[in-house]
Motif scaffolding. Structure first.
Motif, PDB file in Angstrom:
ATOM      1  N   UNK A   1       1.004  -1.079   0.035  1.00 32.35           N
ATOM      2  CA  UNK A   1      -0.013  -0.174   0.066  1.00 32.35           C
ATOM      3  C   UNK A   1       0.833   1.196   0.028  1.00 32.35           C
ATOM      4  N   UNK A   2       0.515   2.331  -0.684  1.00 27.68           N
ATOM      5  CA  UNK A   2       1.375   3.416  -0.717  1.00 27.68           C
ATOM      6  C   UNK A   2       0.945   4.601  -0.227  1.00 27.68           C
ATOM      7  N   UNK A   3       1.564   5.671   0.197  1.00 29.21           N
ATOM      8  CA  UNK A   3       1.174   6.980   0.739  1.00 29.21           C
ATOM      9  C   UNK A   3       1.734   7.865  -0.454  1.00 29.21           C
ATOM     10  N   UNK A   4       0.880   8.587  -1.273  1.00 25.39           N
ATOM     11  CA  UNK A   4       1.548   9.564  -2.159  1.00 25.39           C
ATOM     12  C   UNK A   4       1.619  10.851  -1.616  1.00 25.39           C
TER      13      UNK A   4
ATOM     14  N   UNK B   1      -1.801  14.796  -8.640  1.00 20.84           N
ATOM     15  CA  UNK B   1      -1.810  13.906  -7.412  1.00 20.84           C
ATOM     16  C   UNK B   1      -3.114  13.093  -7.403  1.00 20.84           C
ATOM     17  N   UNK B   2      -4.209  13.747  -7.612  1.00 18.86           N
ATOM     18  CA  UNK B   2      -5.755  12.924  -7.536  1.00 18.86           C
ATOM     19  C   UNK B   2      -5.793  11.926  -8.739  1.00 18.86           C
ATOM     20  N   UNK B   3      -4.996  12.390  -9.953  1.00 17.53           N
ATOM     21  CA  UNK B   3      -5.153  11.531 -10.910  1.00 17.53           C
ATOM     22  C   UNK B   3      -4.220  10.365 -11.011  1.00 17.53           C
ATOM     23  N   UNK B   4      -3.066  10.465 -10.345  1.00 13.50           N
ATOM     24  CA  UNK B   4      -2.170   9.471 -10.156  1.00 13.50           C
ATOM     25  C   UNK B   4      -2.726   8.336  -9.243  1.00 13.50           C
ATOM     26  N   UNK B   5      -3.475   8.990  -8.023  1.00 15.77           N
ATOM     27  CA  UNK B   5      -3.937   8.046  -7.120  1.00 15.77           C
ATOM     28  C   UNK B   5      -5.085   7.375  -7.903  1.00 15.77           C
ATOM     29  N   UNK B   6      -5.956   7.900  -8.538  1.00 14.80           N
ATOM     30  CA  UNK B   6      -6.965   7.280  -9.134  1.00 14.80           C
ATOM     31  C   UNK B   6      -6.381   6.199 -10.225  1.00 14.80           C
TER      32      UNK B   6
ATOM     33  N   UNK C   1      -4.591   3.240  -1.324  1.00 11.89           N
ATOM     34  CA  UNK C   1      -3.679   4.611  -1.507  1.00 11.89           C
ATOM     35  C   UNK C   1      -3.973   5.766  -0.687  1.00 11.89           C
ATOM     36  N   UNK C   2      -3.362   6.371   0.008  1.00  9.52           N
ATOM     37  CA  UNK C   2      -3.517   7.543   0.603  1.00  9.52           C
ATOM     38  C   UNK C   2      -2.703   8.791  -0.159  1.00  9.52           C
ATOM     39  N   UNK C   3      -3.348   9.844  -0.573  1.00  6.45           N
ATOM     40  CA  UNK C   3      -2.721  10.894  -1.094  1.00  6.45           C
ATOM     41  C   UNK C   3      -2.261  12.168   0.252  1.00  6.45           C
ATOM     42  N   UNK C   4      -1.508  12.651   0.024  1.00  6.27           N
ATOM     43  CA  UNK C   4      -1.174  13.824   0.990  1.00  6.27           C
ATOM     44  C   UNK C   4      -0.657  15.014   0.211  1.00  6.27           C
ATOM     45  N   UNK C   5      -1.349  16.163  -0.129  1.00  5.91           N
ATOM     46  CA  UNK C   5      -1.298  17.155  -0.831  1.00  5.91           C
ATOM     47  C   UNK C   5      -0.326  18.297  -0.098  1.00  5.91           C
TER      48      UNK C   5
END
Length: 332
Positions: free
Chosen positions: A90-93, A101-106, A117-121
């Motif tokens: 699992x990856x924290x982006x 960022x949201x595109x990469x996560x999606x 996946x968790x995104x941290x902007x």
């Protein structure tokens, strides 16, 4: 009465010849050892890694569940996140808070539906307490054992013409943020008694002087030295440290730089982000510092053979012929 004087005969010519022949042989042996120490000790591990080490699975290697990647929305960071996900992590982006960022996560979620996946902007170039708080809050309920400090950007031009706060921001993003993130997650790994790895994307640009990109070169050199020093301290805790020095890579790093001929030339031999990511993951736990690509290997060998001060001196003499000098002089 004359006394007989003792006459000392000179050494035979063949004895002198033998003496100098022995000296040349000794000198040759010394030079051979010096060349081996300078070049052999560098090339042998590189050959071993490239030719004899198989790909490795970091999830299995460290018994890890979660990884964290900075600069994860594009380029090398995006490729690292994809590779780690393919290994079941699992990856924290962590990246700039934008659509990329949201595109990469999606996209990652669509490609690896079983992974989380968790995104941290965040902006890693400003307000360290802000971005560290966001990262800590996003990871407080998980144990991150695999950390890739990859975020960075390039700011070019004459040092005196650039805003000093922007230069410090470049240093913060490229190096200081990596130190802060490493400090936090290394402590967490030790508290939980977990093995792990912390990786840094440095750069081959740090092997030689980097005028007109002085902060970028300095920040990458800082990462390399920091990684080498930290590796010794982290050994007792079973935490592997590695810093990678890629050659020119086809990413958006150079998007806002002048279209220099040297960059067009290097682009012919450039690696893809996926290739660099593969080498970095391949190196974890096997070496501390690794160079990849022809430019990195050649410049490292030059820096091992020729003194840095001498290299700098000749660059000073030839400065007006450097394409960067001509490009930024026109802007000044």
């Amino acid at each position: 009465m004359l006394m007989n004087s003792q006459i000392v005969s000179p050494l035979p010519i063949h004895s002198v010849t033998l003496f100098f022949a022995d000296m040349w042989i000794l000198l040759g042996k010394i030079c051979t050892w010096i060349v081996f120490l300078l070049i052999g000790t560098y090339l042998l591990p590189l050959i071993w890694l490239t030719c004899f080490c198989k790909p490795q699975d970091l999830k299995r290697k460290y018994g890890a569940t979660w990884a964290l990647v900075t600069g994860a929305s594009q380029g090398i960071g995006r490729a690292i996140a994809s590779k780690l996900s393919s290994q079941g992590l699992n990856v924290v982006l962590v990246a700039i808070d934008d659509d990329q960022l949201e595109t990469a996560k999606r996209q990652l979620k669509a490609e690896f539906p079983r992974q989380e996946f968790r995104s941290v902007g965040v902006d890693l170039s400003v307000e360290p307490h802000v971005y560290m708080n966001k990262i800590m809050q996003a990871t407080e309920d998980i144990v991150v054992q695999v950390v890739f400090n990859n975020a960075g950007y390039l700011s070019m031009g004459f040092f005196r013409h650039q805003d000093v706060e922007k230069l410090i921001g470049n240093l913060e993003c490229n190096a200081l943020s990596a130190i802060r993130i490493t400090h936090h997650f290394m402590k967490r790994m030790i508290e939980h008694g977990c093995p792990g790895c912390i990786c840094f994307t440095a750069s081959a640009v740090s092997f030689l002087p980097s005028p007109f990109a002085s902060m970028y070169g300095a920040s990458k050199a800082l990462l390399s030295h920091f990684a080498a020093s930290l590796a010794v301290e982290a050994r007792d805790n079973h935490i592997d440290i590695v810093a990678l020095h890629p050659s020119y890579t086809r990413t958006h790093l150079y998007a806002n730089t002048p279209k220099l001929l040297i960059l067009n030339f290097l682009d012919r031999f450039a690696a893809t982000p996926e290739e660099v990511a593969e080498v970095l993951i391949h190196s974890a736990g096997r070496v501390i510092l690794r160079d990849t690509g022809g430019y990195a290997v050649i410049t490292k060998l030059i820096s091992r053979i020729v003194d840095m001060g001498v290299i700098t001196y000749f660059m000073m003499i030839a400065r007006k012929w450097l394409p960067e000098y001509r490009a930024f002089s026109k802007k000044a």
